[in-house]
Design a protein around this motif. Structure first.
Motif, PDB file in Angstrom:
ATOM      1  N   PHE A   6       0.857  -1.178   0.000  1.00 30.29           N
ATOM      2  CA  PHE A   6       0.000   0.000   0.000  1.00 30.29           C
ATOM      3  C   PHE A   6       0.898   1.235   0.000  1.00 30.29           C
ATOM      4  O   PHE A   6       1.639   1.452   0.953  1.00 30.29           O
ATOM      5  N   TYR A   7       0.834   2.020  -1.069  1.00 29.12           N
ATOM      6  CA  TYR A   7       1.625   3.239  -1.192  1.00 29.12           C
ATOM      7  C   TYR A   7       0.722   4.442  -0.954  1.00 29.12           C
ATOM      8  O   TYR A   7      -0.199   4.693  -1.726  1.00 29.12           O
ATOM      9  N   HIS A   8       1.018   5.166   0.109  1.00 30.95           N
ATOM     10  CA  HIS A   8       0.234   6.315   0.563  1.00 30.95           C
ATOM     11  C   HIS A   8       0.832   7.594  -0.022  1.00 30.95           C
ATOM     12  O   HIS A   8       1.906   8.017   0.397  1.00 30.95           O
ATOM     13  N   LEU A   9       0.140   8.190  -0.980  1.00 33.16           N
ATOM     14  CA  LEU A   9       0.623   9.424  -1.605  1.00 33.16           C
ATOM     15  C   LEU A   9       0.238  10.627  -0.762  1.00 33.16           C
ATOM     16  O   LEU A   9      -0.918  10.799  -0.412  1.00 33.16           O
ATOM     17  N   GLN A  10       1.233  11.442  -0.443  1.00 30.84           N
ATOM     18  CA  GLN A  10       1.006  12.698   0.257  1.00 30.84           C
ATOM     19  C   GLN A  10       1.891  13.741  -0.405  1.00 30.84           C
ATOM     20  O   GLN A  10       3.102  13.543  -0.534  1.00 30.84           O
ATOM     21  N   ASN A  11       1.291  14.839  -0.818  1.00 30.82           N
ATOM     22  CA  ASN A  11       2.031  15.929  -1.454  1.00 30.82           C
ATOM     23  C   ASN A  11       2.827  15.464  -2.674  1.00 30.82           C
ATOM     24  O   ASN A  11       3.936  15.930  -2.917  1.00 30.82           O
ATOM     25  N   MET A  12       2.299  14.505  -3.390  1.00 33.57           N
ATOM     26  CA  MET A  12       2.939  14.018  -4.616  1.00 33.57           C
ATOM     27  C   MET A  12       1.852  13.457  -5.528  1.00 33.57           C
ATOM     28  O   MET A  12       0.793  13.071  -5.064  1.00 33.57           O
ATOM     29  N   SER A  13       2.154  13.440  -6.807  1.00 33.82           N
ATOM     30  CA  SER A  13       1.160  12.958  -7.762  1.00 33.82           C
ATOM     31  C   SER A  13       1.483  11.533  -8.219  1.00 33.82           C
ATOM     32  O   SER A  13       2.642  11.107  -8.218  1.00 33.82           O
ATOM     33  N   LEU A  14       0.468  10.860  -8.644  1.00 36.67           N
ATOM     34  CA  LEU A  14       0.634   9.524  -9.203  1.00 36.67           C
ATOM     35  C   LEU A  14       1.556   9.576 -10.423  1.00 36.67           C
ATOM     36  O   LEU A  14       2.380   8.683 -10.613  1.00 36.67           O
ATOM     37  N   GLU A  15       1.445  10.624 -11.209  1.00 34.69           N
ATOM     38  CA  GLU A  15       2.270  10.756 -12.415  1.00 34.69           C
ATOM     39  C   GLU A  15       3.758  10.803 -12.098  1.00 34.69           C
ATOM     40  O   GLU A  15       4.578  10.388 -12.915  1.00 34.69           O
ATOM     41  N   ARG A  41      -8.451   8.252 -17.638  1.00 28.93           N
ATOM     42  CA  ARG A  41      -7.232   8.148 -16.830  1.00 28.93           C
ATOM     43  C   ARG A  41      -6.225   7.225 -17.514  1.00 28.93           C
ATOM     44  O   ARG A  41      -5.034   7.514 -17.569  1.00 28.93           O
ATOM     45  N   ALA A  42      -6.697   6.091 -18.041  1.00 27.16           N
ATOM     46  CA  ALA A  42      -5.799   5.171 -18.739  1.00 27.16           C
ATOM     47  C   ALA A  42      -5.163   5.853 -19.948  1.00 27.16           C
ATOM     48  O   ALA A  42      -3.968   5.695 -20.203  1.00 27.16           O
ATOM     49  N   ASP A  43      -5.947   6.629 -20.686  1.00 25.12           N
ATOM     50  CA  ASP A  43      -5.411   7.331 -21.852  1.00 25.12           C
ATOM     51  C   ASP A  43      -4.388   8.385 -21.436  1.00 25.12           C
ATOM     52  O   ASP A  43      -3.362   8.555 -22.104  1.00 25.12           O
ATOM     53  N   ALA A  44      -4.653   9.104 -20.345  1.00 22.35           N
ATOM     54  CA  ALA A  44      -3.706  10.111 -19.862  1.00 22.35           C
ATOM     55  C   ALA A  44      -2.399   9.448 -19.424  1.00 22.35           C
ATOM     56  O   ALA A  44      -1.303   9.943 -19.727  1.00 22.35           O
ATOM     57  N   LEU A  45      -2.489   8.314 -18.728  1.00 20.80           N
ATOM     58  CA  LEU A  45      -1.273   7.597 -18.325  1.00 20.80           C
ATOM     59  C   LEU A  45      -0.533   7.039 -19.533  1.00 20.80           C
ATOM     60  O   LEU A  45       0.698   7.032 -19.563  1.00 20.80           O
ATOM     61  N   ASP A  46      -1.276   6.594 -20.523  1.00 19.04           N
ATOM     62  CA  ASP A  46      -0.669   6.093 -21.751  1.00 19.04           C
ATOM     63  C   ASP A  46       0.221   7.172 -22.360  1.00 19.04           C
ATOM     64  O   ASP A  46       1.392   6.922 -22.676  1.00 19.04           O
ATOM     65  N   ALA A  47      -0.296   8.368 -22.486  1.00 19.35           N
ATOM     66  CA  ALA A  47       0.499   9.476 -23.041  1.00 19.35           C
ATOM     67  C   ALA A  47       1.671   9.825 -22.127  1.00 19.35           C
ATOM     68  O   ALA A  47       2.791  10.049 -22.596  1.00 19.35           O
ATOM     69  N   TYR A  52       7.297  10.969 -19.934  1.00 21.27           N
ATOM     70  CA  TYR A  52       7.590  11.433 -18.576  1.00 21.27           C
ATOM     71  C   TYR A  52       9.056  11.810 -18.375  1.00 21.27           C
ATOM     72  O   TYR A  52       9.376  12.575 -17.471  1.00 21.27           O
ATOM     73  N   ARG A  53       9.952  11.258 -19.198  1.00 23.35           N
ATOM     74  CA  ARG A  53      11.373  11.636 -19.150  1.00 23.35           C
ATOM     75  C   ARG A  53      11.855  11.915 -20.565  1.00 23.35           C
ATOM     76  O   ARG A  53      11.430  11.261 -21.512  1.00 23.35           O
ATOM     77  N   ASP A  54      12.772  12.849 -20.674  1.00 18.23           N
ATOM     78  CA  ASP A  54      13.309  13.193 -21.999  1.00 18.23           C
ATOM     79  C   ASP A  54      14.148  12.064 -22.595  1.00 18.23           C
ATOM     80  O   ASP A  54      14.198  11.901 -23.808  1.00 18.23           O
ATOM     81  N   ASP A  55      14.814  11.294 -21.734  1.00 18.92           N
ATOM     82  CA  ASP A  55      15.763  10.294 -22.222  1.00 18.92           C
ATOM     83  C   ASP A  55      15.249   8.863 -22.159  1.00 18.92           C
ATOM     84  O   ASP A  55      16.011   7.931 -22.372  1.00 18.92           O
ATOM     85  N   SER A  56      13.963   8.678 -21.866  1.00 24.96           N
ATOM     86  CA  SER A  56      13.461   7.315 -21.717  1.00 24.96           C
ATOM     87  C   SER A  56      11.948   7.278 -21.841  1.00 24.96           C
ATOM     88  O   SER A  56      11.282   8.306 -21.831  1.00 24.96           O
ATOM     89  N   PHE A  57      11.430   6.081 -21.959  1.00 25.93           N
ATOM     90  CA  PHE A  57       9.993   5.839 -21.922  1.00 25.93           C
ATOM     91  C   PHE A  57       9.788   4.452 -21.337  1.00 25.93           C
ATOM     92  O   PHE A  57      10.733   3.668 -21.218  1.00 25.93           O
ATOM     93  N   LEU A  58       8.566   4.156 -20.965  1.00 24.73           N
ATOM     94  CA  LEU A  58       8.247   2.822 -20.470  1.00 24.73           C
ATOM     95  C   LEU A  58       7.465   2.082 -21.550  1.00 24.73           C
ATOM     96  O   LEU A  58       6.418   2.563 -21.996  1.00 24.73           O
ATOM     97  N   PRO A  59       7.951   0.924 -21.995  1.00 25.15           N
ATOM     98  CA  PRO A  59       7.227   0.167 -23.013  1.00 25.15           C
ATOM     99  C   PRO A  59       5.906  -0.338 -22.440  1.00 25.15           C
ATOM    100  O   PRO A  59       5.877  -1.001 -21.401  1.00 25.15           O
ATOM    101  N   HIS A  60       4.821   0.004 -23.095  1.00 24.66           N
ATOM    102  CA  HIS A  60       3.504  -0.344 -22.575  1.00 24.66           C
ATOM    103  C   HIS A  60       2.463  -0.229 -23.682  1.00 24.66           C
ATOM    104  O   HIS A  60       2.769   0.240 -24.780  1.00 24.66           O
ATOM    105  N   ALA A  61       1.250  -0.627 -23.342  1.00 28.46           N
ATOM    106  CA  ALA A  61       0.106  -0.473 -24.237  1.00 28.46           C
ATOM    107  C   ALA A  61      -1.156  -0.468 -23.389  1.00 28.46           C
ATOM    108  O   ALA A  61      -1.108  -0.789 -22.200  1.00 28.46           O
ATOM    109  N   THR A  62      -2.256  -0.126 -24.016  1.00 34.19           N
ATOM    110  CA  THR A  62      -3.534  -0.236 -23.318  1.00 34.19           C
ATOM    111  C   THR A  62      -4.142  -1.596 -23.636  1.00 34.19           C
ATOM    112  O   THR A  62      -3.684  -2.295 -24.550  1.00 34.19           O
TER     113      THR A  62
END
Length: 150
Positions: A6-15, A41-47, A52-62
């Motif tokens: 269980f990850y409790h987010l405080q003062n930080m975003s999921l992104e 939300r899934a579409d926003a995370l997909d983009a 999210y980083r200039d030098d990398s991406f995470l390989p994924h799909a919907t």
């Protein structure tokens, strides 16, 4: 036995939090499903995961792509395990799936500043304990590093 973190987010975003957690999962050779509760939300995370980083991406799909079974990370809004993942992330108050026991690890990320999210996380904690899963609670310290809390 399924381990549930269980990850409790405080003062930080999921992104900001999700990409490093997904990177660690891939480094360990795990396949991942990230379940949210809306297509938007899934579409926003997909983009976001492409940029999210200039030098990398995470390989994924919907879940909508024809080759979801071949993807290391699949973004979904429903139950199911299209890529035979052994890790499932639950975000946006997504409910524990019926096949929870089939995963090596589930990671429930919740917004600590949202009363509904806190209530959902507490309910999921109780449900996981009842099922006999190993549960741990994680919160950031003053430096922003994740620390296991008792």
């Amino acid at each position: 036995m399924t381990e549930v973190l269980f990850y409790h987010l405080q003062n930080m975003s999921l992104e900001n939090v999700l990409p490093p957690l997904l990177e660690k999962s891939l480094e360990r050779g795990w396949r991942v499903v990230v379940q949210s509760t809306s297509q938007e939300r899934a579409d926003a995370l997909d983009a976001h995961l492409w940029t999210y980083r200039d030098d990398s991406f995470l390989p994924h799909a919907t879940w909508r792509v024809g080759d979801a079974q071949d993807q290391p990370i699949v973004l979904a809004i429903e139950e199911g395990n299209p890529n035979r993942a052994n890790v499932r992330f639950l975000i946006d108050n997504a409910a524990l799936p019926a096949d929870s026991g089939a995963y090596d690890r589930m990671v429930l990320v919740f917004n600590g500043e949202d009363d509904d999210a806190l209530a959902a996380a507490r309910g999921a904690w109780t449900d996981c304990k009842t099922r006999g899963f190993e549960v741990t609670y994680w919160q950031t310290d003053e430096r922003g590093r994740w620390q296991r809390r008792e």
